[in-house]
Design an enzyme around this catalytic site. Structure first.
Site, PDB file in Angstrom:
ATOM      1  N   HIS A   1       4.685   1.947 -28.161  1.00  0.00           N
ATOM      2  CA  HIS A   1       4.099   0.688 -28.622  1.00  0.00           C
ATOM      3  C   HIS A   1       5.169  -0.297 -29.112  1.00  0.00           C
ATOM      4  CE1 HIS A   1       1.254  -2.145 -30.049  1.00  0.00           C
ATOM      5  NE2 HIS A   1       1.586  -1.989 -31.315  1.00  0.00           N
TER       6      HIS A   1
ATOM      7  N   SER B   1       0.830  -1.200   0.000  1.00  0.00           N
ATOM      8  CA  SER B   1       0.000   0.000   0.000  1.00  0.00           C
ATOM      9  C   SER B   1       0.879   1.270   0.000  1.00  0.00           C
ATOM     10  CB  SER B   1      -0.971  -0.074   1.180  1.00  0.00           C
ATOM     11  OG  SER B   1      -2.001   0.854   1.043  1.00  0.00           O
TER      12      SER B   1
ATOM     13  N   ASP C   1      -8.443  -6.797  -4.089  1.00  0.00           N
ATOM     14  CA  ASP C   1      -8.217  -5.591  -3.296  1.00  0.00           C
ATOM     15  C   ASP C   1      -9.301  -4.567  -3.653  1.00  0.00           C
ATOM     16  OD1 ASP C   1      -7.170  -3.056  -2.355  1.00  0.00           O
ATOM     17  OD2 ASP C   1      -5.207  -3.997  -2.239  1.00  0.00           O
TER      18      ASP C   1
END
Ligand SMILES: *[C@@H]1O[C@H](CO)[C@@H](O)[C@H](O)[C@H]1NC(C)=O
Ligand SMILES: *[C@@H]1O[C@H](CO)[C@@H](O)[C@H](O)[C@H]1NC(C)=O
Length: 249
Positions: A227, A78, A207
């Protein structure tokens, strides 16, 4: 044998790793969970934390105490992702890899506060229930402190955890500061130091506060490849392919 240093999220402490620490040790590794400032049984109060550096001090002191030849794997959960990132910048030669466990993962392209702002933006409409959020810099500025409530954690954070752990957390949670202002500064993380360390992200699909799409946003937002990654990032692509080879060969 690896040495893992485990860094908790807001309001939590070293205690939240008690199961993982014993499993890592049984598997033959070293595991060091730390209490950050005013967390767990750290003797400081949040009023004594003037900056994010004060909050991160227990990790900074630990990293500084490591001998020059020793490297650790930093693990952040977190908000702990913010703190391990700062330690990577300060001690790049002492970190062999960094692991983000459903964590805020900042990058060296944008201020760290960007990662926190994205979290707030996505959770703005979510009910706070019995959690508290303080706006010490005025309601027009980002929040400054928070304390998670027992009902909130039971419903939103520990909804798949054993009930005993919710009870444990309820007795141990402490208020935490967010340090948005400190983290708004531009050059806290650099490509040369923080950017030189391999990062691994553990995605937790169930979560709720940092949900899967936000976790993927952190991953994509830190990967500044176009890309045609095989032209612009050949080393990174090769490293990933080697990891696949190790696993599947
Ligand atoms: C994650 O949360 C956002 C709101 O912030 C929501 O729009 C989105 O559907 C959620 N995604 C997942 C995969 O749960
Ligand atoms: C990351 O997010 C910030 C804020 O939304 C944005 O300015 C930046 O361009 C994004 N970077 C990448 C690589 O996606």
């Amino acid at each position: 044998m690896a040495h893992f240093v485990l860094i908790h999220g807001l309001c939590l402490g070293a205690w939240c790793w008690y199961k993982v620490v014993s499993l890592l040790q049984s598997a033959g590794h070293r595991a060091t969970p730390l209490d950050l400032g005013a967390s767990g049984i750290n003797p400081k109060q949040i009023t004594e934390l003037d900056s994010v550096s004060d909050y991160a001090l227990p990790l900074t002191e630990f990293m500084a105490s490591l001998p020059d030849y020793e490297k650790v794997i930093l693990v952040g959960h977190s908000y702990g992702g913010v703190i391990i990132s700062l330690a990577m910048e300060s001690f790049p030669t002492k970190v062999s890899a960094a692991v983000y466990l459903s964590a805020l993962m900042p990058n060296h392209h944008s201020p760290i506060a960007t990662a926190l702002a994205e979290f707030f933006k996505r959770n703005e409409a979510e009910p706070k229930m019995d959690s508290q959020v303080w706006f010490d810099d005025g309601p027009e500025n980002p929040p400054t402190r928070t304390l998670l409530g027992p009902k909130y954690i039971a419903a939103k954070a520990y909804h798949l955890s054993p009930k005993e752990d919710i009870e444990l957390a309820t007795t141990l949670l402490r208020p935490a500061k967010l340090f948005m202002k400190d983290l708004s500064s531009e050059s806290l993380l650099t490509k040369e130091k923080f950017g030189s360390i391999d990062r691994v992200y553990i995605v937790c699909k169930d979560d709720l506060p940092i949900n899967e799409s936000l976790q993927k946003w952190y991953i994509e937002n830190s990967t500044a490849a176009d890309h045609m990654a095989m032209f612009s990032k050949p080393q990174e692509v090769c490293k990933c392919l080697q990891q696949v080879a190790e696993k599947y060969n």
